[in-house]
Design a protein around this motif. Structure first.
Motif, short mmCIF file in Angstrom:
data_model
loop_
_atom_site.label_atom_id
_atom_site.label_comp_id
_atom_site.label_asym_id
_atom_site.label_seq_id
_atom_site.Cartn_x
_atom_site.Cartn_y
_atom_site.Cartn_z
N LEU A 110 41.06 70.54 30.16
CA LEU A 110 40.72 72.09 30.09
C LEU A 110 39.42 72.50 29.46
O LEU A 110 38.48 73.24 29.98
N LEU A 111 39.27 72.06 28.17
CA LEU A 111 38.38 72.62 27.24
C LEU A 111 37.19 72.17 27.78
O LEU A 111 35.99 72.79 27.75
N PHE A 112 36.99 70.84 28.07
CA PHE A 112 35.83 70.24 28.72
C PHE A 112 35.37 70.98 29.98
O PHE A 112 34.16 71.47 30.07
N ARG A 113 36.36 71.31 31.03
CA ARG A 113 35.78 71.86 32.08
C ARG A 113 35.50 73.16 31.98
O ARG A 113 34.59 73.65 32.97
N THR A 114 35.72 73.89 30.95
CA THR A 114 35.32 75.25 30.85
C THR A 114 34.41 75.67 29.62
O THR A 114 34.17 76.88 29.47
N SER A 115 33.74 74.50 29.08
CA SER A 115 32.73 74.84 28.18
C SER A 115 31.53 74.88 28.51
O SER A 115 30.75 75.33 27.83
N GLY A 116 31.32 74.91 29.91
CA GLY A 116 29.76 75.05 30.44
C GLY A 116 29.17 73.81 30.45
O GLY A 116 29.56 72.72 29.93
N THR A 117 28.00 73.64 30.97
CA THR A 117 27.38 72.60 31.09
C THR A 117 26.72 71.81 29.77
O THR A 117 26.67 70.68 29.77
N SER A 118 26.57 72.57 28.53
CA SER A 118 26.26 71.87 27.45
C SER A 118 27.46 70.85 26.93
O SER A 118 27.23 69.83 26.62
N GLY A 119 28.70 71.01 27.15
CA GLY A 119 29.77 70.51 26.90
C GLY A 119 29.58 69.23 27.59
O GLY A 119 30.31 68.15 27.14
#
Length: 163
Positions: A110-119
């Motif tokens: 969830l955090l990875f998918r919603t962190s934006g492209t830099s994540g």
């Protein structure tokens, strides 16, 4: 403490669960940093921490990780309280430990998918967290689909299959 005779030894899986929860806690810290320091990509250009959607994702992930940790601690307490148990109980403890990893992985996802492209960039700390969880999930001992099937088979009085 020794492995109960004739049963599956789940202690290792609690250790794996603890590692998964540690990775997820680290990902929470990374995501919080993203929320505090990145702005939204579309107007109104504000800090992501001010946006309810990101707050929702962050809160949901915190809950998943807290639940995974509580389940892991409960499972470890059960294990220590009953050093000698039947195969059925050992399988249930294995399934509980595997689900801790699953909850922690869901939080990192969830955090990875919603962190934006830099994540998602190669080498980013959040990307490394996701990679670590993916590698962990591929481990033979974390094939929870098989464990769920075997747990049901044992409960129904049928012989267990592999793992």
């Amino acid at each position: 403490m020794h492995a109960p005779t004739g049963s599956f030894f789940p202690l290792l899986f609690f250790e794996i669960g603890a590692v998964a929860i540690g990775i997820a806690r680290g990902a929470l810290d990374l995501y919080e940093d993203v929320l505090r320091n990145k702005r939204t990509d579309v107007p109104p250009f504000t800090s992501r921490s001010e946006q309810v959607g990101y707050q929702h994702h962050f809160g949901q992930a915190i809950g998943l990780v807290d639940l995974a940790e509580a389940a892991l601690l409960e499972g470890a307490d059960r294990y220590l309280a009953q050093a000698q148990r039947a195969v059925e109980e050992a399988r249930r403890m294995l399934l509980l430990a595997q689900q801790c990893v699953r909850l922690a992985r869901d939080a990192v996802d969830l955090l990875f998918r919603t962190s934006g492209t830099s994540g998602g960039q190669a080498g980013s700390e959040l990307s490394n967290s996701m990679l670590a969880m993916t590698v962990m999930r591929a481990h033979m001992s974390l094939q929870w689909d098989r464990t769920m099937e075997n747990d049901a088979r044992i409960k129904l009085g049928l012989p267990a299959g592999f793992l």
